[in-house]
Motif scaffolding. Sequence first.
Motif, PDB file in Angstrom:
ATOM      1  N   ASP B  93      20.278 -16.806-101.900  1.00 27.68           N
ATOM      2  CA  ASP B  93      19.268 -17.848-101.686  1.00 27.68           C
ATOM      3  C   ASP B  93      18.899 -18.517-103.004  1.00 27.68           C
ATOM      4  OD1 ASP B  93      19.306 -17.125 -99.055  1.00 27.68           O
ATOM      5  OD2 ASP B  93      17.465 -15.930 -99.151  1.00 27.68           O
ATOM      6  N   VAL B  94      18.802 -17.717-104.060  1.00 24.74           N
ATOM      7  CA  VAL B  94      18.468 -18.256-105.387  1.00 24.74           C
ATOM      8  C   VAL B  94      19.617 -19.137-105.878  1.00 24.74           C
ATOM      9  CG1 VAL B  94      18.068 -17.623-107.817  1.00 24.74           C
ATOM     10  CG2 VAL B  94      16.948 -16.324-105.981  1.00 24.74           C
ATOM     11  N   GLU B  95      20.830 -18.625-105.694  1.00 22.67           N
ATOM     12  CA  GLU B  95      22.006 -19.384-106.165  1.00 22.67           C
ATOM     13  C   GLU B  95      22.158 -20.711-105.421  1.00 22.67           C
ATOM     14  OE1 GLU B  95      25.108 -16.522-105.501  1.00 22.67           O
ATOM     15  OE2 GLU B  95      24.519 -15.290-107.230  1.00 22.67           O
ATOM     16  N   LYS B  96      21.813 -20.704-104.134  1.00 24.45           N
ATOM     17  CA  LYS B  96      21.923 -21.935-103.343  1.00 24.45           C
ATOM     18  C   LYS B  96      21.006 -23.030-103.877  1.00 24.45           C
ATOM     19  CE  LYS B  96      23.305 -20.152 -98.875  1.00 24.45           C
ATOM     20  NZ  LYS B  96      22.699 -19.453 -97.742  1.00 24.45           N
ATOM     21  N   LYS B  97      19.874 -22.612-104.389  1.00 22.51           N
ATOM     22  CA  LYS B  97      18.888 -23.581-104.885  1.00 22.51           C
ATOM     23  C   LYS B  97      19.271 -24.125-106.248  1.00 22.51           C
ATOM     24  CE  LYS B  97      15.006 -21.696-102.307  1.00 22.51           C
ATOM     25  NZ  LYS B  97      14.210 -20.474-102.385  1.00 22.51           N
ATOM     26  N   ASP B  98      20.102 -23.370-106.976  1.00 22.21           N
ATOM     27  CA  ASP B  98      20.472 -23.797-108.334  1.00 22.21           C
ATOM     28  C   ASP B  98      21.947 -23.467-108.552  1.00 22.21           C
ATOM     29  OD1 ASP B  98      20.890 -24.241-111.002  1.00 22.21           O
ATOM     30  OD2 ASP B  98      19.136 -23.094-111.694  1.00 22.21           O
ATOM     31  N   SER B  99      22.778 -24.479-108.360  1.00 23.81           N
ATOM     32  CA  SER B  99      24.224 -24.243-108.387  1.00 23.81           C
ATOM     33  C   SER B  99      24.745 -23.946-109.790  1.00 23.81           C
ATOM     34  CB  SER B  99      24.961 -25.448-107.788  1.00 23.81           C
ATOM     35  OG  SER B  99      24.692 -26.576-108.615  1.00 23.81           O
ATOM     36  N   LYS B 103      27.502 -16.860-109.856  1.00 25.69           N
ATOM     37  CA  LYS B 103      27.506 -16.346-108.476  1.00 25.69           C
ATOM     38  C   LYS B 103      27.545 -14.810-108.489  1.00 25.69           C
ATOM     39  CE  LYS B 103      27.660 -20.476-106.543  1.00 25.69           C
ATOM     40  NZ  LYS B 103      27.199 -21.119-107.816  1.00 25.69           N
ATOM     41  N   LEU B 104      26.461 -14.241-108.995  1.00 24.19           N
ATOM     42  CA  LEU B 104      26.394 -12.770-109.094  1.00 24.19           C
ATOM     43  C   LEU B 104      26.517 -12.108-107.721  1.00 24.19           C
ATOM     44  CD1 LEU B 104      23.512 -12.263-111.703  1.00 24.19           C
ATOM     45  CD2 LEU B 104      25.933 -12.767-112.089  1.00 24.19           C
ATOM     46  N   SER B 105      26.031 -12.787-106.697  1.00 25.31           N
ATOM     47  CA  SER B 105      26.028 -12.187-105.358  1.00 25.31           C
ATOM     48  C   SER B 105      27.436 -11.921-104.842  1.00 25.31           C
ATOM     49  CB  SER B 105      25.264 -13.069-104.371  1.00 25.31           C
ATOM     50  OG  SER B 105      25.919 -14.328-104.251  1.00 25.31           O
ATOM     51  N   ASP B 106      28.434 -12.582-105.430  1.00 24.76           N
ATOM     52  CA  ASP B 106      29.816 -12.363-104.996  1.00 24.76           C
ATOM     53  C   ASP B 106      30.520 -11.263-105.796  1.00 24.76           C
ATOM     54  OD1 ASP B 106      29.595 -14.353-103.139  1.00 24.76           O
ATOM     55  OD2 ASP B 106      30.381 -15.916-104.485  1.00 24.76           O
ATOM     56  N   MET B 107      29.885 -10.821-106.867  1.00 24.34           N
ATOM     57  CA  MET B 107      30.558  -9.858-107.755  1.00 24.34           C
ATOM     58  C   MET B 107      30.265  -8.422-107.329  1.00 24.34           C
ATOM     59  SD  MET B 107      29.546 -11.579-111.393  1.00 24.34           S
ATOM     60  CE  MET B 107      29.795 -13.345-111.703  1.00 24.34           C
ATOM     61  N   PRO B 108      31.249  -7.537-107.509  1.00 31.48           N
ATOM     62  CA  PRO B 108      30.973  -6.124-107.225  1.00 31.48           C
ATOM     63  C   PRO B 108      29.896  -5.588-108.179  1.00 31.48           C
ATOM     64  CG  PRO B 108      33.339  -6.523-107.436  1.00 31.48           C
ATOM     65  CD  PRO B 108      32.643  -7.758-107.936  1.00 31.48           C
ATOM     66  N   ALA B 138      17.105  -6.292-108.728  1.00 34.46           N
ATOM     67  CA  ALA B 138      16.220  -7.470-108.705  1.00 34.46           C
ATOM     68  C   ALA B 138      16.156  -8.091-110.102  1.00 34.46           C
ATOM     69  CB  ALA B 138      14.833  -7.082-108.208  1.00 34.46           C
ATOM     70  N   ASN B 139      16.153  -7.253-111.128  1.00 35.79           N
ATOM     71  CA  ASN B 139      16.156  -7.761-112.511  1.00 35.79           C
ATOM     72  C   ASN B 139      17.492  -8.444-112.821  1.00 35.79           C
ATOM     73  OD1 ASN B 139      13.649  -6.602-112.755  1.00 35.79           O
ATOM     74  ND2 ASN B 139      14.300  -4.912-114.098  1.00 35.79           N
ATOM     75  N   LEU B 140      18.577  -7.772-112.439  1.00 32.44           N
ATOM     76  CA  LEU B 140      19.915  -8.333-112.683  1.00 32.44           C
ATOM     77  C   LEU B 140      20.040  -9.713-112.031  1.00 32.44           C
ATOM     78  CD1 LEU B 140      22.946  -7.728-113.606  1.00 32.44           C
ATOM     79  CD2 LEU B 140      23.293  -6.955-111.235  1.00 32.44           C
ATOM     80  N   TYR B 141      19.548  -9.802-110.804  1.00 31.32           N
ATOM     81  CA  TYR B 141      19.653 -11.040-110.024  1.00 31.32           C
ATOM     82  C   TYR B 141      18.534 -12.032-110.367  1.00 31.32           C
ATOM     83  CZ  TYR B 141      23.117  -8.814-106.868  1.00 31.32           C
ATOM     84  OH  TYR B 141      24.217  -8.207-106.319  1.00 31.32           O
ATOM     85  N   GLU B 142      17.646 -11.617-111.240  1.00 32.89           N
ATOM     86  CA  GLU B 142      16.489 -12.453-111.621  1.00 32.89           C
ATOM     87  C   GLU B 142      15.768 -12.984-110.383  1.00 32.89           C
ATOM     88  OE1 GLU B 142      18.305 -15.145-114.481  1.00 32.89           O
ATOM     89  OE2 GLU B 142      17.751 -13.779-116.100  1.00 32.89           O
ATOM     90  N   LEU B 143      15.476 -12.067-109.472  1.00 28.67           N
ATOM     91  CA  LEU B 143      14.809 -12.460-108.229  1.00 28.67           C
ATOM     92  C   LEU B 143      13.333 -12.750-108.485  1.00 28.67           C
ATOM     93  CD1 LEU B 143      16.321  -9.832-105.728  1.00 28.67           C
ATOM     94  CD2 LEU B 143      17.090 -12.183-106.182  1.00 28.67           C
ATOM     95  N   PRO B 144      12.793 -13.747-107.802  1.00 23.79           N
ATOM     96  CA  PRO B 144      11.394 -14.105-108.014  1.00 23.79           C
ATOM     97  C   PRO B 144      10.421 -13.241-107.210  1.00 23.79           C
ATOM     98  CG  PRO B 144      12.377 -15.592-106.435  1.00 23.79           C
ATOM     99  CD  PRO B 144      13.454 -14.625-106.835  1.00 23.79           C
TER     100      PRO B 144
END
Lengths: 395, 395
Positions: B93-99, B103-108, B138-144
């Motif tokens: 969701d974060v990546e979708k907002k800021d291209s 794309k960490l969500s795709d990485m193992p 959450a830190n790795l993904y810099e989630l808000p």
Amino acid sequence: MADNTVYRASTTAPVNIAVIKYWGKRDTALNLPTNSSLSVTLSQKSLKTHTTASCSSSYTGPDTLVLNGELEDIQSSKRTQACLQVLKRFRRDVEKKDSSLPKLSDMPLRLVSANNFPTAAGLASSAAGFAALVRAIANLYELPHSPTELSKVARQGSGSACRSLMGGYVAWRAGSAKDGSDSIAEEVASVSHWPDMRALILVVSADKKGTPSTAGMQTTVETSTLFPTRANEIVPKRMAAIEEAIQAKDFPTFANITMMDSNSFHAVCLDSWPPIHYLNDVSRAAMNAVETINRRAGEPIAAYTFDAGPNAVIYYQEKDETSVAGVFRYVLQAVGGWDGEYGAQIRPNERGGLESKTFMTLKAGVSRVICTGVGGGPEQTDQHLVDVGGRPVTA
Amino acid sequence: MADNTVYRASTTAPVNIAVIKYWGKRDTALNLPTNSSLSVTLSQKSLKTHTTASCSSSYTGPDTLVLNGELEDIQSSKRTQACLQVLKRFRRDVEKKDSSLPKLSDMPLRLVSANNFPTAAGLASSAAGFAALVRAIANLYELPHSPTELSKVARQGSGSACRSLMGGYVAWRAGSAKDGSDSIAEEVASVSHWPDMRALILVVSADKKGTPSTAGMQTTVETSTLFPTRANEIVPKRMAAIEEAIQAKDFPTFANITMMDSNSFHAVCLDSWPPIHYLNDVSRAAMNAVETINRRAGEPIAAYTFDAGPNAVIYYQEKDETSVAGVFRYVLQAVGGWDGEYGAQIRPNERGGLESKTFMTLKAGVSRVICTGVGGGPEQTDQHLVDVGGRPVTA
């Protein structure tokens, strides 16, 4: 012309072990319980109180009770006095109707009582004690009252004593009347209905005496937040279900309810404030052993129950003697008690799949066993503990 | 152009010990509890999980987790997978907002985790473990997302983990929504509000692993007749009362509720079928010691609580250190752990009036102590357990 006759009557009375527990009074003076309970009366060959009630106009001084050779202070025991006063009133009513009868109600009582088991065994002897006291005096006074009527008297001595006035399977109905008139014991099934019920008692050495039950149960009533659910909702359902199981001689159901109700009772003890502990690691090893035995059998063939102390009482049917008592005999061959009633016939089984910790804990913590079973109610006897001269007979 | 960067983020997360117990799920897939609970977060100086989350497009194969040097099977762990999937979705969701974002969500993911305390201590490490896992990712993904929002994720890993995402005094609101959207943790008071809360943990050697809590709590939900009263009536009242006590820093009230709720939890365990035992004779000796200490003090200055095992956690305030921890230090001077955080300053007191049996049972049964106290929530750290090349760092 003075009548110096020493009038005597003697009885024995049994111990009973509840399968639905009495825990909590709604009236502490009258010993009215918060919930009904149900017990199995145990054979008097192993456990009984023998009591002689005597009276004579030659006796002087107040009523006395000698228990196991020791003079008890019954003058300051409200519970004993309550029993004696009611029984004397009953006798007075009888005497009023027939003036030819000797005025026993005016004579001092000499009561002598003895247990056939050591008090040190940690078995609640007050039930058998008050049942024998009430039954012996009722015999002496030739009262016409039924065991159920007398149960109201014994109840005032010790709640669970009311259940020791009958044999077999006995319910104590909590009742709802303020004066306790409907709080009575009644036989729900006789010994002969289900005679092959056995009880193996594992006597566990407690390092110190736990909370006395009279104090403990009121702590629970006053502080346990889970207790009202137990007393008002859970026990009534269990009473109905276990009575049905007894009528049907359905041991698995009888066993499960017995174990669950013991656990529920100890759960509300733990939920009391301050918490009350009766079970110890040895008790838990006994529970674990029963669970293992039942798992092996594929159905409940043994049922544990614990009163206000760590001793385990394990019910089983005679046909499962080897699978149940035989396992305990294997584990506990070194302790005393296997020579008693029903004990000699128990063949040591193998270890029965018990875990090593359970095995070691039982072996280290059980000091003796009592091998008994369901039995009858009080029995009148000519063996008097007071001689014709009014003196206690030393056993 | 391949981005072979190894992205890393690391955190530590604390253990928490409940004073109002979580026991029972109303939804086992989502880990939704039958009742709210409340815990004290413990200092990470003594007890913490350290976790590094890393990801890289250079990584191949599935997500992996190395815990205390051992590769865990997280592919077949539904609970871990649930956490990872939700966090990846959040990242997407974060990546979708800021291209422009990688794309960490795709990485193992490569996750490496270590506890600073031995698993053998018998302390539930799953709470700190899942809290660290969720916080690190959450830190790795810099989630808000806030800690409370993340608590819904951690809860799916291990119920009590949701309370380890915050410091101080943390409530987990049971909620009522079917999807768990309102079953969240929130800080009810920070460490700084009541910083002088200490916890002494008595590690009791259990001979065997008891019933796992996940299985145990569902046995209770399904079979305990007293449990509904606890979950629906008793706990809600206690939650309100203990939150008030925490706000007022009213230790005696905090202590009594803590002890009563521990007892209530173990009572419903005993009322389960088959019964569940976590307390043993050593646990009961610890309870007895606390009762004696409190009686001597004339008010509660110590509070015991027990999770799904025999270890005692004893809360007290720093000002009462000598009267509480000092007595245990006197009894347990021979065991390890007194050199840890807060331990060195504890002066051995005298015996504190403990009965000889209590003294001997504690001495024989406690294998070590942990001296800790209330502490803060997860802390981000630059100490990574994965090196820049993506390899686990051996500690």
